[in-house]
Design a protein around this motif. Structure first.
Motif, PDB file in Angstrom:
ATOM      1  N   THR A 499       0.856  -1.192   0.000  1.00 48.84           N
ATOM      2  CA  THR A 499       0.000   0.000   0.000  1.00 48.84           C
ATOM      3  C   THR A 499       0.887   1.235   0.000  1.00 48.84           C
ATOM      4  O   THR A 499       2.082   1.167   0.318  1.00 48.84           O
ATOM      5  CB  THR A 499      -0.917   0.051   1.243  1.00 48.84           C
ATOM      6  OG1 THR A 499      -0.103   0.095   2.428  1.00 48.84           O
ATOM      7  CG2 THR A 499      -1.842  -1.157   1.289  1.00 48.84           C
ATOM      8  N   SER A 537      -3.934   0.712  -2.834  1.00 46.16           N
ATOM      9  CA  SER A 537      -3.511  -0.676  -2.641  1.00 46.16           C
ATOM     10  C   SER A 537      -3.435  -1.453  -3.954  1.00 46.16           C
ATOM     11  O   SER A 537      -3.151  -2.649  -3.940  1.00 46.16           O
ATOM     12  CB  SER A 537      -4.479  -1.387  -1.689  1.00 46.16           C
ATOM     13  OG  SER A 537      -5.793  -1.355  -2.205  1.00 46.16           O
ATOM     14  N   GLN A 538      -3.704  -0.776  -5.071  1.00 45.39           N
ATOM     15  CA  GLN A 538      -3.636  -1.430  -6.369  1.00 45.39           C
ATOM     16  C   GLN A 538      -3.243  -0.407  -7.434  1.00 45.39           C
ATOM     17  O   GLN A 538      -3.156   0.791  -7.149  1.00 45.39           O
ATOM     18  CB  GLN A 538      -4.993  -2.051  -6.714  1.00 45.39           C
ATOM     19  CG  GLN A 538      -6.132  -1.038  -6.755  1.00 45.39           C
ATOM     20  CD  GLN A 538      -7.483  -1.712  -6.961  1.00 45.39           C
ATOM     21  OE1 GLN A 538      -7.572  -2.913  -7.085  1.00 45.39           O
ATOM     22  NE2 GLN A 538      -8.533  -0.922  -6.998  1.00 45.39           N
ATOM     23  N   ASN A 539      -3.005  -0.880  -8.654  1.00 43.23           N
ATOM     24  CA  ASN A 539      -2.676   0.039  -9.741  1.00 43.23           C
ATOM     25  C   ASN A 539      -3.771   1.086  -9.866  1.00 43.23           C
ATOM     26  O   ASN A 539      -4.955   0.759  -9.983  1.00 43.23           O
ATOM     27  CB  ASN A 539      -2.554  -0.705 -11.066  1.00 43.23           C
ATOM     28  CG  ASN A 539      -1.340  -1.617 -11.102  1.00 43.23           C
ATOM     29  OD1 ASN A 539      -0.537  -1.639 -10.179  1.00 43.23           O
ATOM     30  ND2 ASN A 539      -1.194  -2.376 -12.181  1.00 43.23           N
ATOM     31  N   THR A 540      -3.383   2.355  -9.832  1.00 47.53           N
ATOM     32  CA  THR A 540      -4.366   3.438  -9.829  1.00 47.53           C
ATOM     33  C   THR A 540      -3.860   4.612 -10.651  1.00 47.53           C
ATOM     34  O   THR A 540      -2.692   4.993 -10.552  1.00 47.53           O
ATOM     35  CB  THR A 540      -4.648   3.938  -8.393  1.00 47.53           C
ATOM     36  OG1 THR A 540      -4.989   2.820  -7.559  1.00 47.53           O
ATOM     37  CG2 THR A 540      -5.790   4.944  -8.384  1.00 47.53           C
ATOM     38  N   ARG A 563       1.458  -1.121  -8.402  1.00 47.67           N
ATOM     39  CA  ARG A 563       1.769  -2.064  -7.321  1.00 47.67           C
ATOM     40  C   ARG A 563       2.687  -3.152  -7.865  1.00 47.67           C
ATOM     41  O   ARG A 563       2.436  -3.719  -8.923  1.00 47.67           O
ATOM     42  CB  ARG A 563       0.498  -2.691  -6.777  1.00 47.67           C
ATOM     43  CG  ARG A 563       0.710  -3.621  -5.581  1.00 47.67           C
ATOM     44  CD  ARG A 563      -0.638  -4.108  -5.070  1.00 47.67           C
ATOM     45  NE  ARG A 563      -0.501  -4.930  -3.871  1.00 47.67           N
ATOM     46  CZ  ARG A 563      -0.363  -6.247  -3.859  1.00 47.67           C
ATOM     47  NH1 ARG A 563      -0.338  -6.913  -5.013  1.00 47.67           N
ATOM     48  NH2 ARG A 563      -0.250  -6.914  -2.726  1.00 47.67           N
ATOM     49  N   ASN A 725       3.120  -9.322  -9.363  1.00 42.39           N
ATOM     50  CA  ASN A 725       2.105  -9.424  -8.297  1.00 42.39           C
ATOM     51  C   ASN A 725       1.515 -10.832  -8.249  1.00 42.39           C
ATOM     52  O   ASN A 725       1.529 -11.556  -9.225  1.00 42.39           O
ATOM     53  CB  ASN A 725       0.985  -8.418  -8.545  1.00 42.39           C
ATOM     54  CG  ASN A 725       1.451  -6.996  -8.340  1.00 42.39           C
ATOM     55  OD1 ASN A 725       1.713  -6.561  -7.226  1.00 42.39           O
ATOM     56  ND2 ASN A 725       1.583  -6.252  -9.440  1.00 42.39           N
TER      57      ASN A 725
END
Length: 725
Positions: A499, A537-540, A563, A725
């Protein structure tokens, strides 16, 4: 029965010739009742029949006297009947056209040409039908008659299309691109180069001297100001009261909506441009650059104008040795070609703390090839400018925020090709600069903002040196609100393992930063205000915009977060990287450093497949097995210089490096012609696999697209990071 029908058709054709001749002779005295107007408006519907039928009839007429055709009864009868039917349809079409031309809004030279070429086409076709069976009518006559008819057919169609769609309808897409591409921004005018093309593409086909719908002509400024039968086209400075915008914003189903239903509609961008032009008092001579840099009309106009394609400069010196160039690239300096297959070099020196004058002396071997030198923010002093003067072919020199003074510039006056000099943020003064500037013979631009020069001093310099453009920066006149600069990111890296807190900032106090994570542009009402509590917490993809009362909102800025949960313990490249773009070798792909657009940025590693014919293949090893379910790659696209996405990416994994299995294959979308350079990522997902070894094979594009200047050649692949991942 067949013969009687044919004779009846021939009699109608004969009568049609007399009737059409009568209409042409007494056209000015004709009064068309409403029911005939309805028939006249069927002209565009019926005209396609005679075009096709007469064209086929003339093709058969042209080959009529060939040996295999002249004795063929079916061929002879079929071609004759085809000509008769085509002539009758032409008669109906001409009659309808003459009725339609009497309606209000049709006039001008193009209409006259269309009318008489159409009538001539009918009379010629009728004459050929009448004479084609005479004894003197031979092969040469038939061919000449067929060609004459086709010419009349083409001319009639051309003038008809000009009335319906505008004079340059067919070639407008090509010619308009050429005109726009040939217009530099500094010369572009708002009306001539931005607004007028909209009228020409979407409005002029119905509002021109030959077809004045509503008595409105939109081909020149005088007619535009005059308006039409319903009044003035616009109220300068007030789009909401302007008929132009009212008609555009009507429902498409409304009969007064413009352009009418069935015509190509205005885009949202074009409507905005027209509204902004009216709001700006709808001038006809103002240049785009005369508008403030933050003005909405200027921003939209610049986006619409095609960039000028500059002709590459031809240099009279030989290229430097490739090994020499490679040797000169290091941790504080990049040396690269300004263009492919060009001998000219561009040099960028960075890392202020490590700078010393000897770094300039080290360029002795390529001094003739250097045409661009960037020393921005380097501690360069007057005493070091004589070293720069040795670069005899220098065209562009960036000395922004260095320690030089105007007195020291005399060392550079021997650079006869120098046309761009950047001096912003330096200690230059008016007196010394005024004295030295005339010694530069070819200077075209000098940047002097943030130097302490006053507006009056800058004005004096500009007046005394009319051929040089002095760029003094923005001066706040208090008349227009200022535009906020974009938000900035505080995160040291946008790559994280589990994160990461989103950290945004803005240099101006009291600014609200609003952002989105759904790809939409932030607005000042619905988008959340950044409060420092957002955890990713993820690809953004973050899109952010700054807002403050009394200021214009900033442009949108985009930040991509990635991430990457795992980093391999060791990475080995199976094939060497391109000799120029080494970056950190195998470590490049997992060092949490993203490159920027520009192939010569040190962050990039790449593989020049057109030379090495290798795939970018790396094997990752994990000391402890890890569960992997996706692999992503971050790459650059710059189609103009031949940098393309990977053609195919293969992901292999397993516990034994010699017995890996294929986990997935990834393909990436190719760019289109003229796409802007961009940074992209692609990800391949698969069923979770616990691996000790992971092999990633990225294959460069084998053949660039047909539209590319290097079509069918191999492309360059640039990758700076991979995500596991």
């Amino acid at each position: 029965m067949h013969i009687r029908l044919k004779r009846f058709a021939e009699q109608i054709l004969f009568a049609s010739n007399i009737f059409i001749a009568f209409l042409l002779l007494f056209e000015n005295k004709l009064v068309i009742p409403p029911w005939l107007q309805t028939i006249g408006r069927m002209h565009p519907l019926i005209l396609h029949f005679p075009i096709v039928i007469l064209l086929l009839a003339m093709i058969m007429e042209f080959f009529r006297f060939r040996t295999e055709n002249s004795g063929n009864t079916f061929y002879r009868n079929y071609s004759q009947n085809l000509l008769l039917v085509g002539s009758l349809f032409a008669a109906v079409t001409v009659t309808m056209g003459l009725f339609l031309s009497r309606e209000e809004g049709y006039s001008g030279e193009t209409l006259i040409w269309h009318k008489w070429t159409g009538a001539a086409l009918f009379f010629i076709a009728s004459l050929i039908y009448l004479l084609r069976n005479k004894s003197w009518y031979k092969a040469a006559t038939a061919k000449a008659a067929a060609l004459m008819t086709v010419v009349a057919l083409v001319l009639t169609g051309h003038y008809g299309a000009a009335i319906t769609h505008g004079e340059n309808f067919i070639f407008e897409p090509v010619s308009s691109q050429k005109e726009m591409a040939a217009m530099p921004l500094e010369k572009a005018e708002v009306f001539k180069d931005v607004i007028k093309p909209i009228f020409e593409q979407k409005c002029v086909s119905c509002h021109n001297p030959d077809k004045m719908k509503g008595e409105l002509v939109l081909t020149d400024s005088k007619s535009i100001l005059k308006g039409g039968k319903t009044g003035k086209l616009f109220v300068p400075g007030n789009p909401s009261l302007s008929l132009l915008l009212k008609r555009i914003h009507l429902s498409v189903d409304d009969k007064k909506h413009m352009p009418p239903i069935g015509k190509t509609q205005l885009t949202a961008e074009e409507i905005t441009l027209l509204a902004l032009w009216v709001k700006e008092n709808a001038g006809f001579s103002k240049k785009v650059i005369a508008l403030p840099a933050t003005d909405s009309l200027r921003i939209f106009a610049v986006a619409r104008l095609k960039p000028v394609i500059k002709q590459e400069e031809v240099f009279d010196f030989a290229a430097a040795d490739e090994e020499t160039i490679k040797k000169l690239n290091n941790d504080y300096r990049t040396v690269s070609e300004v263009a492919r297959e060009s001998p000219a070099l561009s040099v960028n020196i960075y890392n202020r703390s490590a700078f010393n004058a000897s770094q300039l002396d080290e360029l002795e071997e390529v001094k003739k090839q250097i045409v661009s030198l960037n020393l921005n923010k380097m501690p360069v002093k007057d005493s070091e400018l004589n070293r720069i003067s040795k670069f005899e072919n220098l065209r562009k020199l960036d000395l922004n925020f260095t320690d030089i003074t105007a007195k020291g510039l005399k060392e550079l006056t021997s650079l006869k090709y120098l046309y761009s000099l950047a001096l912003s943020g330096t200690k230059i003064n008016f007196k010394d600069l005024e004295a030295v500037i005339p010694a530069f013979k070819n200077l075209k631009t000098i940047s002097v903002w943030d130097t302490g020069l006053s507006s009056s001093e800058l004005e004096k310099l500009q007046k005394a040196n009319a051929k040089i453009n002095f760029i003094g920066g923005f001066k706040d006149d208090g008349k227009k609100p200022l535009k906020l600069n974009i938000p900035q990111i505080k995160n040291s890296s946008t790559i994280f393992s589990q994160t990461i807190p989103l950290q945004l900032k803005h240099p101006i106090k009291g600014v609200d930063i609003r952002f989105t994570t759904n790809g939409l542009e932030p607005d000042s009402i619905n988008s959340p205000v950044f409060d420092g509590k957002t955890i990713l917490s993820q690809n953004t993809t973050i899109k952010a915009k700054a807002f403050k009362t009394g200021w214009l909102s900033s442009d949108v800025v985009t930040f991509d977060f990635f991430r990457s949960a795992y980093k391999p313990d060791s990475v080995n490249l199976l094939f060497p990287l391109d000799r120029v773009h080494q970056a950190e070798g195998a470590k490049t792909f997992f060092n949490s450093k993203l490159g920027v657009i520009g192939a010569n940025n040190p962050a990039w590693a790449n593989n020049w497949a057109a030379v090495k014919e290798n795939d970018m293949t790396l094997v990752c090893e994990f000391k402890k097995p890890v569960p992997i379910s996706s692999v992503g790659l971050h790459y650059m696209i710059e189609e103009d210089t031949g940098i393309f996405p990977p053609e195919l990416v293969e992901i292999w994994g397993g516990s034994n490096p010699k017995q890996l299995k294929l986990l997935t294959k990834i393909t990436a979308a190719l760019p289109s012609k003229w796409d802007k350079p961009s940074l992209k990522s692609v990800e391949g997902k698969f069923k979770t696999e616990t691996v000790t070894y992971l092999k990633i094979v990225a294959k460069p594009l084998k053949k660039m697209p047909k539209w590319h200047r290097d079509k069918d050649k191999k492309a360059l692949l640039l990758i700076d990071e991979m995500f596991l991942n």
